[in-house]
Design an enzyme around this catalytic site. Sequence first.
Site: not given
Length: 264
Positions: A44, A104
């Site tokens: 990701s 993230k």
Amino acid sequence: MARTNTVKKDGGIWETVKTVFWALVIAGIFRTLFFQPFWIPSGSMKDTLLIGDFLFVNKMAYGYSRYSCPFALCPVSGRILGSEPERGDVVVFRHPTRDVDFIKRVIGLPGDTVQMQAGQLILNGQPVPQTPNGIFAEPKTPQGPARSMPRCANEPVPEGGACEKPRFTEELPGGRSHDVLNILDNWPLDDTPVFTVPAGTYFFMGDNRDNSEDSRVPAIAGGLGFVPAEYLIGRADRVMFSSAGASLLYFWTWRGDRFFHAVH
């Protein structure tokens, strides 16, 4: 003589037990207050972070909450010694509705508006500049412990072939820049409504925009949604080493160019 040997043997065992105990205590304090190891299990955050990257998370960056301790056992209400993350920081945090850690990038701060339009990030009503930065290529093979296949812009690609994605350099307000990967093919999360980040929370996105479970999907819809400050664990500053294989123990698969690689 036999009794003396027995006493020495028993004493040696007790000393070993004490040594192991205090080593575990010191390691626990170090992990709780200073740095926590973290292994990247998914794609990701490509190409900023690769599957198999191993890093230490700086837990002093944002202060401490109950999630700073293993199993969320710290007897802390809210945050202590806290400081705010900056836009663009790469952060490890506890998922608000699952007992797992995510990593993230901070995109939206409290009070910001965030939207995606045709793959373009819109922040506080202004498009965030993106500059084409070549192609990210990797073998199309099963990756990480989940053995997932990457998405490719040049499909169809046979297994083992070169899987390519367009790479862009995105410049956030304040001058910080980072690379993102994005196949502009009407991927559902390339177009979103306008999100307004509530006070005390943050909006996170993965750099691999086609393969990231992040704040673009609200928690009410089963996604990540906004992340409250108490769930922040620490900032990722530097990759220590990286393995391209299925395990960090496979030293022959370590990536030589990732040792002590700075995270931007």
